[in-house]
Scaffold this motif. Structure first.
Motif, PDB file in Angstrom:
ATOM      1  N   ALA A 112       0.352  58.839  61.302  1.00 19.74           N
ATOM      2  CA  ALA A 112       0.014  59.332  59.961  1.00 19.74           C
ATOM      3  C   ALA A 112       0.913  58.737  58.882  1.00 19.74           C
ATOM      4  O   ALA A 112       0.487  58.483  57.767  1.00 19.74           O
ATOM      5  CB  ALA A 112       0.111  60.862  59.931  1.00 19.74           C
ATOM      6  N   CYS A 113       2.182  58.470  59.232  1.00 18.62           N
ATOM      7  CA  CYS A 113       3.114  57.937  58.228  1.00 18.62           C
ATOM      8  C   CYS A 113       2.741  56.517  57.820  1.00 18.62           C
ATOM      9  O   CYS A 113       2.992  56.099  56.699  1.00 18.62           O
ATOM     10  CB  CYS A 113       4.539  57.949  58.790  1.00 18.62           C
ATOM     11  SG  CYS A 113       5.184  59.606  59.045  1.00 18.62           S
ATOM     12  N   SER A 114       2.140  55.770  58.753  1.00 20.97           N
ATOM     13  CA  SER A 114       1.810  54.383  58.437  1.00 20.97           C
ATOM     14  C   SER A 114       0.496  54.265  57.678  1.00 20.97           C
ATOM     15  O   SER A 114       0.215  53.246  57.066  1.00 20.97           O
ATOM     16  CB  SER A 114       1.744  53.554  59.725  1.00 20.97           C
ATOM     17  OG  SER A 114       0.689  54.004  60.540  1.00 20.97           O
ATOM     18  N   LEU A 115      -0.332  55.322  57.747  1.00 15.84           N
ATOM     19  CA  LEU A 115      -1.623  55.283  57.068  1.00 15.84           C
ATOM     20  C   LEU A 115      -1.485  55.851  55.652  1.00 15.84           C
ATOM     21  O   LEU A 115      -2.084  56.847  55.288  1.00 15.84           O
ATOM     22  CB  LEU A 115      -2.654  56.099  57.870  1.00 15.84           C
ATOM     23  CG  LEU A 115      -2.971  55.553  59.261  1.00 15.84           C
ATOM     24  CD1 LEU A 115      -3.931  56.484  59.979  1.00 15.84           C
ATOM     25  CD2 LEU A 115      -3.539  54.154  59.186  1.00 15.84           C
ATOM     26  N   THR A 116      -0.690  55.200  54.841  1.00 14.16           N
ATOM     27  CA  THR A 116      -0.423  55.671  53.492  1.00 14.16           C
ATOM     28  C   THR A 116      -1.261  54.888  52.492  1.00 14.16           C
ATOM     29  O   THR A 116      -1.642  53.755  52.754  1.00 14.16           O
ATOM     30  CB  THR A 116       1.075  55.513  53.168  1.00 14.16           C
ATOM     31  OG1 THR A 116       1.285  55.898  51.812  1.00 14.16           O
ATOM     32  CG2 THR A 116       1.549  54.083  53.359  1.00 14.16           C
ATOM     33  N   HIS A 117      -1.536  55.520  51.353  1.00 11.68           N
ATOM     34  CA  HIS A 117      -2.277  54.840  50.297  1.00 11.68           C
ATOM     35  C   HIS A 117      -1.349  54.386  49.174  1.00 11.68           C
ATOM     36  O   HIS A 117      -1.811  54.046  48.100  1.00 11.68           O
ATOM     37  CB  HIS A 117      -3.386  55.759  49.765  1.00 11.68           C
ATOM     38  CG  HIS A 117      -4.539  55.883  50.704  1.00 11.68           C
ATOM     39  ND1 HIS A 117      -4.635  56.883  51.640  1.00 11.68           N
ATOM     40  CD2 HIS A 117      -5.644  55.117  50.883  1.00 11.68           C
ATOM     41  CE1 HIS A 117      -5.752  56.743  52.341  1.00 11.68           C
ATOM     42  NE2 HIS A 117      -6.384  55.685  51.900  1.00 11.68           N
ATOM     43  N   ASN A 118      -0.059  54.437  49.408  1.00  7.29           N
ATOM     44  CA  ASN A 118       0.889  53.867  48.457  1.00  7.29           C
ATOM     45  C   ASN A 118       0.953  52.358  48.664  1.00  7.29           C
ATOM     46  O   ASN A 118       0.803  51.874  49.783  1.00  7.29           O
ATOM     47  CB  ASN A 118       2.276  54.486  48.631  1.00  7.29           C
ATOM     48  CG  ASN A 118       2.347  55.889  48.064  1.00  7.29           C
ATOM     49  OD1 ASN A 118       1.429  56.334  47.372  1.00  7.29           O
ATOM     50  ND2 ASN A 118       3.411  56.600  48.352  1.00  7.29           N
ATOM     51  N   PHE A 119       1.201  51.642  47.603  1.00 13.25           N
ATOM     52  CA  PHE A 119       1.149  50.180  47.678  1.00 13.25           C
ATOM     53  C   PHE A 119       2.253  49.579  46.827  1.00 13.25           C
ATOM     54  O   PHE A 119       2.579  50.093  45.751  1.00 13.25           O
ATOM     55  CB  PHE A 119      -0.224  49.684  47.188  1.00 13.25           C
ATOM     56  CG  PHE A 119      -0.416  48.202  47.345  1.00 13.25           C
ATOM     57  CD1 PHE A 119      -0.804  47.670  48.558  1.00 13.25           C
ATOM     58  CD2 PHE A 119      -0.203  47.341  46.270  1.00 13.25           C
ATOM     59  CE1 PHE A 119      -0.981  46.301  48.702  1.00 13.25           C
ATOM     60  CE2 PHE A 119      -0.369  45.980  46.406  1.00 13.25           C
ATOM     61  CZ  PHE A 119      -0.757  45.456  47.631  1.00 13.25           C
ATOM     62  N   LYS A 120       2.831  48.476  47.323  1.00 12.94           N
ATOM     63  CA  LYS A 120       3.865  47.757  46.579  1.00 12.94           C
ATOM     64  C   LYS A 120       3.299  46.437  46.082  1.00 12.94           C
ATOM     65  O   LYS A 120       2.852  45.595  46.879  1.00 12.94           O
ATOM     66  CB  LYS A 120       5.075  47.497  47.484  1.00 12.94           C
ATOM     67  CG  LYS A 120       5.803  48.770  47.896  1.00 12.94           C
ATOM     68  CD  LYS A 120       6.994  48.450  48.793  1.00 12.94           C
ATOM     69  CE  LYS A 120       7.726  49.727  49.197  1.00 12.94           C
ATOM     70  NZ  LYS A 120       8.872  49.442  50.096  1.00 12.94           N
ATOM     71  N   LEU A 121       3.328  46.243  44.767  1.00 13.02           N
ATOM     72  CA  LEU A 121       2.801  45.022  44.162  1.00 13.02           C
ATOM     73  C   LEU A 121       3.586  43.788  44.614  1.00 13.02           C
ATOM     74  O   LEU A 121       3.054  42.675  44.596  1.00 13.02           O
ATOM     75  CB  LEU A 121       2.835  45.132  42.630  1.00 13.02           C
ATOM     76  CG  LEU A 121       1.931  46.210  42.022  1.00 13.02           C
ATOM     77  CD1 LEU A 121       2.166  46.302  40.521  1.00 13.02           C
ATOM     78  CD2 LEU A 121       0.466  45.920  42.312  1.00 13.02           C
ATOM     79  N   SER A 122       4.820  43.977  45.042  1.00 12.47           N
ATOM     80  CA  SER A 122       5.647  42.852  45.490  1.00 12.47           C
ATOM     81  C   SER A 122       5.077  42.158  46.723  1.00 12.47           C
ATOM     82  O   SER A 122       5.473  41.039  47.052  1.00 12.47           O
ATOM     83  CB  SER A 122       7.065  43.335  45.784  1.00 12.47           C
ATOM     84  OG  SER A 122       7.067  44.338  46.800  1.00 12.47           O
TER      85      SER A 122
END
Length: 354
Positions: A227-237
């Protein structure tokens, strides 16, 4: 458990924010049928209870070593393990995954008394509890020799005549690597924060310099989607890291007539996935997504790509995003991705149900 002055395999396990999975992973390692191993736990500045858990495991089993370090990411954590490893071979395990208890005995025996620089197996991708995708590069045992190594290295980017399916599975945790060759090459991982994919450059450098490698078909490693790896946060870098990876690959890839195409089509594939992840991100506003994609379209990279052959290999939909990037049509690109990711998939699912 006795210690071994010269372990057959050193297993490097980076640990960060995985306290709920660490015991499962460690039970699969300490119970290996191959006893002559060392397990190197690298606490990468984990904010949870992992540091204490690592220490507790080291007290239970003398084969376990622990490194505590400031957080630097997965690639650098593996490097810390490599710096102290003593095994004839090196293995890598992600701490939220687990392995079959006979994995390292089967891999080590397959080296035929260290005849091969590396031996690699299949894996199970756990998509839900007791539900798996089975992945392997070859359906039978197969050996590759020195003359094939540079071509095999390219097979991590794209299917070649040496592949029976698609490109080789690039993650380092489904095999063992001769430590002598790693040290001879001074081979270490790049930071995934700077170069998108810490595994791919490592695999290519290792394979292009190996004398011989072997693949066995057994599914021995289990990769878990937690579950921790299935995140919808994203890094533009990540976009810059993808560009850096392309530049690095041009420096290390063996020179063949199709090398540039393999590098560029792999790069474009990463950009497509990153764009889809960006559109889905919860931590970035739609306005910021628009602004970023407009700037992305203006980059010179798209006119430099050697991917014209992709029109013979992939669908028009796959290549369409490249055309929109190249034409600097940011708004059309955004709506194309939205349609493909959400509307088109729903229509397909409805048709499939009928």
């Amino acid at each position: 458990m006795p210690t071994y002055s010269f372990p057959k395999i050193s297993i490097i396990v980076p640990c960060y924010n995985v306290e709920q999975y660490l015991e499962r992973c460690m039970l699969s390692l300490v119970n290996q049928t191959l006893k002559e191993i060392e397990i190197i736990l690298v606490d990468d500045g984990s904010p949870d209870n992992c540091p204490a858990l690592c220490n507790a495991w080291a007290q239970k089993d003398s084969r376990i070593k622990v490194i505590h370090k400031i957080n630097g990411g997965l690639g650098y954590a593996r490097n810390s393990g490599l710096d102290i490893a003593q095994g004839e071979y090196i293995a890598f395990v992600d701490s939220d995954d687990y392995v079959d208890t006979d994995m390292y005995e089967l891999l080590y025996n397959a080296t035929e008394q260290e005849k091969y620089d590396g031996v690699f197996c299949g894996l199970k991708q756990e998509t839900a509890q007791q539900s798996y995708n089975l992945i392997r590069d070859y359906d039978t045992s197969i050996v590759f020799t020195t003359q094939q190594m540079s071509r095999l290295a390219l097979s991590f980017l794209h299917q070649t005549e040496l592949n029976t399916k698609t490109r080789l599975f690039m993650s380092v945790w489904h095999g063992i690597y001769k430590r002598e060759l790693i040290e001879k090459l001074h081979l270490r991982f790049y930071s995934e924060r700077e170069v998108l994919s810490e595994d791919l450059p490592f695999q290519i450098e290792f394979f292009k310099n190996a004398q011989s490698t072997k693949f066995i078909p057994d599914y021995l490693y289990t990769y878990c989607l937690n579950a921790c790896s299935l995140t919808h946060n994203f890094k533009l870098s990540k976009f810059n890291a993808a560009i850096n990876l392309r530049k690095l690959l041009y420096n290390i890839i063996p020179n063949h007539t199709d090398s540039s195409y393999f590098i560029d089509i792999e790069f474009y594939g990463r950009i497509r996935y990153l764009l889809a992840d960006l559109i889905s991100a919860d931590n970035i506003s739609f306005k910021e997504k628009q602004r970023f994609i407009k700037e992305l379209c203006k980059k010179n990279e798209w006119n430099k790509l050697d991917i014209s052959q992709g029109y013979q290999e992939y669908t028009w939909k796959y290549m369409k995003q490249y055309e929109l990037l190249k034409a600097n049509r940011a708004t059309c690109l955004i709506w194309f991705i939205l349609f493909d990711k959400y509307i088109n998939k729903r229509i397909f699912k409805k048709l499939f149900k009928k």
